[in-house]
Design an enzyme around this catalytic site. Structure first.
Site, mmCIF file in Angstrom:
data_model
loop_
_atom_site.group_PDB
_atom_site.id
_atom_site.type_symbol
_atom_site.label_atom_id
_atom_site.label_comp_id
_atom_site.label_asym_id
_atom_site.label_seq_id
_atom_site.Cartn_x
_atom_site.Cartn_y
_atom_site.Cartn_z
ATOM 1 C CG ASP A 1 -6.904 1.747 0.395
ATOM 2 O OD1 ASP A 1 -6.949 1.928 1.585
ATOM 3 O OD2 ASP A 1 -6.163 1.383 -0.058
ATOM 4 C CG ASP B 1 -2.032 1.200 1.812
ATOM 5 O OD1 ASP B 1 -3.030 0.767 0.762
ATOM 6 O OD2 ASP B 1 -1.181 2.113 2.523
ATOM 7 C CB THR C 1 -1.960 6.224 -2.899
ATOM 8 O OG1 THR C 1 -2.047 4.593 -2.484
ATOM 9 C CG2 THR C 1 -2.883 6.634 -1.690
ATOM 10 C CB THR C 2 0.743 3.171 -5.639
ATOM 11 O OG1 THR C 2 0.031 2.520 -4.739
ATOM 12 C CG2 THR C 2 1.960 2.805 -6.328
HETATM 13 P P1 ADP Z 1 -2.349 2.497 -6.381
HETATM 14 O O1 ADP Z 1 -2.341 2.850 -4.966
HETATM 15 O O2 ADP Z 1 -2.939 3.260 -7.163
HETATM 16 O O3 ADP Z 1 -4.218 1.844 -6.614
HETATM 17 P P2 ADP Z 1 -2.269 -0.477 -7.300
HETATM 18 O O4 ADP Z 1 -1.036 -1.107 -7.111
HETATM 19 O O5 ADP Z 1 -3.816 -0.367 -6.692
HETATM 20 O O6 ADP Z 1 -1.722 1.504 -7.399
HETATM 21 O O7 ADP Z 1 -2.448 -0.504 -9.002
HETATM 22 C C1 ADP Z 1 -3.342 0.283 -9.409
HETATM 23 C C2 ADP Z 1 -3.136 0.136 -11.212
HETATM 24 O O8 ADP Z 1 -3.235 -1.305 -11.363
HETATM 25 C C3 ADP Z 1 -4.881 0.259 -11.682
HETATM 26 O O9 ADP Z 1 -4.277 1.232 -13.381
HETATM 27 C C4 ADP Z 1 -5.294 -0.858 -12.210
HETATM 28 O O10 ADP Z 1 -5.976 -0.594 -13.261
HETATM 29 C C5 ADP Z 1 -4.200 -1.808 -11.823
HETATM 30 N N1 ADP Z 1 -4.776 -2.961 -12.465
HETATM 31 C C6 ADP Z 1 -5.496 -3.704 -11.344
HETATM 32 N N2 ADP Z 1 -5.968 -4.752 -11.312
HETATM 33 C C7 ADP Z 1 -5.633 -5.097 -12.531
HETATM 34 C C8 ADP Z 1 -5.728 -6.454 -13.361
HETATM 35 N N3 ADP Z 1 -5.719 -7.427 -12.314
HETATM 36 N N4 ADP Z 1 -5.244 -6.415 -14.238
HETATM 37 C C9 ADP Z 1 -4.436 -4.741 -14.711
HETATM 38 N N5 ADP Z 1 -4.271 -4.152 -14.581
HETATM 39 C C10 ADP Z 1 -5.522 -4.166 -13.358
#
Ligand code: ADP
Ligand code: MG
Length: 516
Positions: free
Chosen positions: A374, A46, A82-83
């Site tokens: 979240d 996170d 956030t990331t």
């Molecule tokens: P954040 O803190 O920004 O939410 P995450 O590590 O949750 O960071 O990553 C979010 C990114 O991962 C988004 O761009 C989302 O569309 C992408 N994402 C999440 N799940 C999948 C998946 N199953 N396949 C492809 N992309 C995904």
């Protein structure tokens, strides 16, 4: 330090923070293990938690502080992204650095970036997909995607229906107050054993006397924030010098204790939560009247119980009135996992619900809690705003293409900044590619080509590039993305404006200590 040096330090530290988070982005992002000065270990993916643990180091450079605030704002108001926000800000800084070295002025870069962000929002709103409030599949997909890469991911299939149901239960018109959902952690079992309970689960101490009932139907509940002890409630110290006086004091204690309990009984109270201590004699009277009484309930739990049961928190038990008493169909202490917890079901406020999170260890449960919190925020966004975007980098590639076209129509040096912004947005699909072991540039080129050929929702679904991420269930709320874009642009514009770092004490000509 010259303004240029300050800029350089800020930009490089901003980039370094983004670089640290980039490998954690997306479903295959890696976890970070954080060890604090006390040797406590947190394993997390996170972004906010990682930056939170780095808090002290971030303070040193303004860019660190600003990126931390960016992540915090994203986390507080949206709960996800956030990331993405920090990684995007880092890339915008990197592109700004190139422009600065070509002699473009920081204010021109900021203004070009703002124009680009405005256009990006327009584009995203135009291509957002409406969500019907009864579209369970889509909302569950939103919940599932928000758990990508988190400790809950493997159980996201089991958890996402609970999250969607929770949000639907607490919805009141268009108001969704996540305070109505209590997250309760219980070690034992696996994450998939987590469940949603209509009512409240509280981890309290046991009843003050073991002969008190632990199963109460049609509960009438008093929440008391003071001592339930006639001697404690006297102001000052009570000193008895003459043994004859002791009898008087004990007499008083007996009568006053009985009066306290009589007042409660008169209002039909059968459950008492007390924030402070309950005197011995009061305890006995309570037990004699089959009242369940729990002392040392935390103020936070008292507040939650009052909210759920409609009780009013009583500060003076002598003045307790009928409408101070709350109600619930059942109050029971029961084993959940390895601990006995207090369950309040069928509350007067039907919107009070609990998500009971199960997991093998405290570490696992902490990560589950962060991830569920979240997800609740994200599903609330999707439910309220009723618009989602294709995820997996698809919308970012779309923004990037739209901005390139937009830049062509803009004259002046801002055009360069808009182009830079268009390239910077590509960092999201590039990082997703990198984190699944694909070539970042080749993947981006492939996605751009697909989208230019009309497959406007081409993106990543897990490790693969697909023509339509939406049918693959990869969607995220529009507001998560728009908030990221606006927040990152603002943070970068502020960082670019900083041309000096002054110690506040240096500004104090009298040398007097600064007020904090
Ligand atoms: P954040 O803190 O920004 O939410 P995450 O590590 O949750 O960071 O990553 C979010 C990114 O991962 C988004 O761009 C989302 O569309 C992408 N994402 C999440 N799940 C999948 C998946 N199953 N396949 C492809 N992309 C995904
Ligand atoms: Mg996320």
């Amino acid at each position: 330090m010259s303004p240029r040096d300050v800029q350089r330090i800020n930009i490089s530290s901003g980039k370094a923070i983004a670089d640290l988070l980039r490998p954690t982005l997306g479903p295959y992002g890696r976890d970070k293990m954080l060890v604090d000065s006390d040797g406590m270990v947190v394993v997390t993916n996170d972004g906010m938690t990682i930056l939170g643990e780095m808090d002290v180091e971030l303070d040193v450079v303004p860019a660190g502080r600003l990126l931390f605030k960016l992540a915090q704002a994203q986390d507080d108001s949206i709960g996800d992204g956030t990331t993405t926000a920090v990684v995007l800000a880092g890339e915008l800084l990197a592109k700004a650095e190139e422009l600065l070295s070509q002699g473009v002025h920081p204010t021109v870069i900021s203004s070009g970036y703002r124009m680009a962000a405005g256009k990006a929002l327009e584009h995203l709103e135009a291509c957002a997909i409406p969500v019907r409030s009864d579209d369970t599949t889509l909302l569950e997909a939103v919940a599932q995607i928000s758990m990508a890469g988190k400790g809950t991911e493997r159980a996201s299939g089991a958890l996402s229906p609970l999250i969607v149901e929770a949000v639907r239960t607490i919805e009141d018109g268009n108001e969704i107050d996540l305070d109505d959902v209590s997250l309760v952690k219980a070690t034992g079992g696996t994450i998939s054993d987590s469940l949603l309970l209509q009512g409240l689960i509280v981890d309290t101490s046991p009843p003050v006397l073991s002969n008190m009932p632990e199963y109460i139907e049609n509960a009438r509940i008093a929440c008391i924030s003071t001592h339930l002890n006639p001697l404690e409630s006297q102001k000052g110290e009570l000193t008895v010098r003459d043994p004859a006086e002791l009898g008087t004091v004990l007499d008083y204690e007996g009568r006053a204790s009985k009066k306290i309990v009589d007042d409660l009984v008169k209002h039909g109270v059968n459950v008492v939560f007390c924030e402070k201590d309950i005197g011995h004699k009061v305890q006995q009277h309570l037990a004699n009247n089959s009242i369940l009484a729990i002392n040392r309930t935390t103020p936070d739990d008292i507040r939650k119980i009052a909210r759920a049961t409609g009780a009013r928190i009583v500060t003076n038990v002598g003045e307790i009135a009928a409408d101070d008493i709350g109600g619930a169909g059942l109050v029971e202490r029961r084993f959940i996992g390895v601990d006995k917890l207090l369950v309040i079901e069928d509350c007067e406020n039907p919107k009070s619900i609990s998500l009971l999170l199960r997991g093998g260890t405290e570490h696992v449960l902490d990560e589950v809690e962060r991830s569920i919190a979240d997800s609740l925020g994200v599903v609330r966004q999707a439910h309220q705003d009723a618009r989602v975007l294709p995820g997996g980098g698809a919308s970012d590639v779309g923004v990037s293409l739209a901005l390139r076209t937009f830049a062509d129509g803009v004259s002046g040096r801002e055009q360069l900044a808009i182009r830079a912004f268009a390239d910077a947005v590509g960092v999201i699909p590039r990082s997703l590619a990198e984190n699944v072991g694909r070539h970042p540039i080749d993947s981006l080129v492939e996605l751009r080509a697909k989208q230019s050929n009309g497959e406007s929702t081409a993106g990543f679904a897990e490790r693969d590039i697909v023509d339509d991420v939406v049918t693959a269930g990869i969607v995220e709320p529009l507001t998560v993305k728009t908030h990221c874009l606006v927040g990152a642009t603002d943070a970068v514009a502020s960082i670019l404006c900083i041309d000096g770092i002054l110690d506040a004490e240096d500004l104090n000509p009298t040398g007097a200590e600064a007020k904090t």
